[in-house]
Design an enzyme around this catalytic site. Structure first.
Site, PDB file in Angstrom:
ATOM      1  CB  CYS A   1     -11.303   1.200   4.772  1.00 49.18           C
ATOM      2  SG  CYS A   1      -9.622   1.067   5.363  1.00 49.18           S
TER       3      CYS A   1
ATOM      4  CB  CYS B   1      -9.172   3.431   2.776  1.00 47.45           C
ATOM      5  SG  CYS B   1      -8.918   1.641   2.735  1.00 47.45           S
TER       6      CYS B   1
END
Length: 144
Positions: A52, A55
């Protein structure tokens, strides 16, 4: 013999560096439940997936948050990799990455949806801890 001693010292030093790298606890399916049930401890947890992009951008700030909150009574910073800990992420109702949540006494306490800079995250965690302390660690009495 000296070579082995120096090598052992280097290995131990490297292990210490990894442990001190950030004061962020990596929770897993096997450790999550017991850890978040620790009495009088508010857990600020980042649920993430390694692929991600959001992230990845948050990761250095999350490590800084762990360092910034080191030594604060009653607050722990943690991560859960949802690609390898699917049971935990399923129970925590994680539907997007990253998801940031506070847990207290084994239960979800509050989901974070504010800015993702260090100061905002730190303030949120400390305010949460103060609310919990004021309410006597009863999640039903504290209001973040």
């Amino acid at each position: 013999m000296k070579g082995i001693s120096i090598f052992a010292l280097l290995v131990m030093s490297a292990a210490c560096l990894v442990a001190v790298k950030g004061d962020v606890v990596e929770l897993t399916d096997s450790t999550f439940t017991d850890k978040v049930k620790e009495k009088d401890t508010l857990w600020f947890i980042k649920f993430f997936a390694p692929w991600c992009g959001h992230c990845k951008r948050l990761a250095p700030t999350w490590e800084e948050l762990g360092k910034a909150l080191e030594g604060e009574d009653g607050v722990e910073v943690a991560t859960v990799d949802c690609t390898t800990n699917k049971a935990t992420c399923g129970k925590a109702d994680i539907r997007s990455y990253p998801t940031l949540k506070l847990f207290l006494n084994g239960e979800e306490y509050k989901k974070y949806s504010g800015p993702r800079d260090l100061e905002s995250l730190k303030a949120y965690a400390l305010e949460g801890a103060a609310e919990v302390a004021k309410a006597g660690t009863n999640p039903d009495e504290a209001a973040l």
